[in-house]
Design a protein around this motif. Structure first.
Motif, PDB file in Angstrom:
ATOM      1  N   GLU A  72       0.828  -1.210   0.000  1.00 27.95           N
ATOM      2  CA  GLU A  72       0.000   0.000   0.000  1.00 27.95           C
ATOM      3  C   GLU A  72       0.862   1.259   0.000  1.00 27.95           C
ATOM      4  O   GLU A  72       0.462   2.290  -0.553  1.00 27.95           O
ATOM      5  CB  GLU A  72      -0.916   0.017   1.221  1.00 27.95           C
ATOM      6  N   ALA A  73       2.029   1.196   0.610  1.00 29.45           N
ATOM      7  CA  ALA A  73       2.912   2.356   0.714  1.00 29.45           C
ATOM      8  C   ALA A  73       3.972   2.405  -0.376  1.00 29.45           C
ATOM      9  O   ALA A  73       4.778   3.344  -0.415  1.00 29.45           O
ATOM     10  CB  ALA A  73       3.598   2.363   2.082  1.00 29.45           C
ATOM     11  N   ASN A  74       3.964   1.435  -1.271  1.00 28.47           N
ATOM     12  CA  ASN A  74       5.001   1.321  -2.297  1.00 28.47           C
ATOM     13  C   ASN A  74       4.579   2.090  -3.552  1.00 28.47           C
ATOM     14  O   ASN A  74       3.704   1.635  -4.292  1.00 28.47           O
ATOM     15  CB  ASN A  74       5.226  -0.150  -2.630  1.00 28.47           C
ATOM     16  N   PRO A  75       5.188   3.236  -3.847  1.00 30.39           N
ATOM     17  CA  PRO A  75       4.766   4.018  -5.010  1.00 30.39           C
ATOM     18  C   PRO A  75       5.070   3.336  -6.338  1.00 30.39           C
ATOM     19  O   PRO A  75       4.523   3.716  -7.374  1.00 30.39           O
ATOM     20  CB  PRO A  75       5.567   5.316  -4.863  1.00 30.39           C
ATOM     21  N   LYS A  76       5.905   2.300  -6.323  1.00 31.09           N
ATOM     22  CA  LYS A  76       6.222   1.579  -7.553  1.00 31.09           C
ATOM     23  C   LYS A  76       5.190   0.499  -7.871  1.00 31.09           C
ATOM     24  O   LYS A  76       5.197  -0.039  -8.979  1.00 31.09           O
ATOM     25  CB  LYS A  76       7.618   0.954  -7.442  1.00 31.09           C
ATOM     26  N   ASN A  77       4.335   0.186  -6.907  1.00 28.48           N
ATOM     27  CA  ASN A  77       3.256  -0.771  -7.155  1.00 28.48           C
ATOM     28  C   ASN A  77       2.045   0.030  -7.632  1.00 28.48           C
ATOM     29  O   ASN A  77       1.354   0.670  -6.843  1.00 28.48           O
ATOM     30  CB  ASN A  77       2.917  -1.558  -5.894  1.00 28.48           C
ATOM     31  N   ASN A  78       1.771  -0.011  -8.933  1.00 20.78           N
ATOM     32  CA  ASN A  78       0.712   0.841  -9.474  1.00 20.78           C
ATOM     33  C   ASN A  78      -0.655   0.190  -9.450  1.00 20.78           C
ATOM     34  O   ASN A  78      -1.581   0.655 -10.125  1.00 20.78           O
ATOM     35  CB  ASN A  78       1.060   1.291 -10.898  1.00 20.78           C
ATOM     36  N   THR A  79      -0.805  -0.860  -8.645  1.00 16.89           N
ATOM     37  CA  THR A  79      -2.105  -1.525  -8.518  1.00 16.89           C
ATOM     38  C   THR A  79      -2.631  -1.518  -7.092  1.00 16.89           C
ATOM     39  O   THR A  79      -3.725  -2.037  -6.841  1.00 16.89           O
ATOM     40  CB  THR A  79      -2.021  -2.989  -8.997  1.00 16.89           C
TER      41      THR A  79
END
Length: 320
Positions: A72-79
């Protein structure tokens, strides 16, 4: 095993309770606990956070919350969460739910401006008389509980959205990254099985669209006596078949986690096989013995698992 026609006939006569169905013959599977499983290869990072809690004898619900919060906090996970792709109007809207070892649940849908919807979902479960809050009501509740309002649309996601606006074409495509969820199940040393599911939903969806992820029985379901399941992929297909409830019911009937997931995938294909090669749905399941499994429509879906044997991603079988 009974075929469908025989099953319907027998149950109609009241002669065959569900729990007498048997899984296909084979050696009895054994698992290990504690254990945490999650969807996709991206789940490996999330598993690390969950395992830090489980390995110390901690609570499975704490573990799954901590685990999915990583993505949820990972800006590289776009999903998922912060950095998630927006809807077609440019709004990042989030869905999440949790279930505990007693089958209690909490859920939020169409939540905006809050980075960790999974934690809000847990608060819905523990601090309200309700199972689900949505939209502005969910946001107001989150703010009242001390969650901070944040802009979740990152520059990278905004750039992609503006590029999409040039054509505004909305079509799901099958590939190994065709997903919009992280789902996680954990079994702790005390035998408590809990789950969480969180997502930013399908990219460029209609404003207000909610998929399967926050819907108990669709995106997540746990039966305290038998096991749990989480889903990922085309949420509408999961909703239409009450997917995770079906998976868990098949485990209750005696099927292994993998067999149960396969049955749920086949149910989707049975509804309308004409377009299923163009979408992806995957399920993972974990039973009370620590046995896990997964299955998907098309190739490319992995289950990430962490137990005493280590933390790794394992490919699942697929239908097409």
């Amino acid at each position: 095993m009974f075929n469908r026609k025989e099953f319907i006939k027998a149950t109609a006569l009241g002669l065959l309770p569900l729990n007498v169905l048997k899984a296909k013959s084979g050696p009895v599977q054994t698992g290990k606990k504690p254990v945490v499983v999650s969807t996709w290869k991206t789940g490996v990072r999330a598993n690390e956070a969950a395992w830090q809690i489980l390995d110390k004898g901690g609570y499975a619900l704490d573990a799954v919350e901590a685990g999915v919060k990583v993505e949820e906090a990972n800006p590289k996970n776009n999903t998922v969460g912060y950095g998630g792709r927006p809807d077609r109007d440019g709004n990042v809207t989030l869905d999440a739910c949790v279930m505990d070892e007693n089958g209690e649940c909490g859920s939020v849908a169409f939540l905006q401006d809050i980075k960790h919807p999974v934690s809000v979902a847990r608060k819905v479960m523990t601090d309200t008389p309700h199972a689900m809050l949505v939209g502005e009501g969910a946001r107001q509740f989150a703010l009242s509980q001390g969650f901070e309002k944040e802009n979740l649309l990152t520059p990278a996601a905004e750039k992609e959205w503006k590029k999409w606006l040039e054509t505004s074409e909305y079509k799901l495509e099958v590939n190994i990254e065709n997903h919009d969820t992280i789902g996680m199940l954990a079994l702790d040393k005390n035998g408590r099985l809990c789950g969480a599911c969180t997502t930013s939903g399908a990219a460029y969806k209609m404003h207000g669209r909610v998929g399967d992820s926050p819907i108990i029985g669709a995106g997540l379901f746990i039966d305290p006596k038998f096991g749990g399941a989480v889903a990922t992929g085309a949420g509408e297909e999961v909703i239409k078949t009450a997917g995770c409830h079906l998976v868990v019911e098949m485990m209750r009937a005696g099927h292994s986690p993998e067999e149960a997931c396969k049955i749920a995938i086949q149910r989707i294909i049975e509804r309308d096989s004409s377009n299923k090669k163009d979408i992806q749905v995957g399920y993972i399941a974990l039973n009370k013995d620590g046995v896990y499994g997964g299955y998907s429509i098309v190739k490319g879906f992995d289950v990430s698992v962490c137990n005493a044997d280590g933390n790794r991603a394992e490919p699942t079988s697929h239908q097409i």
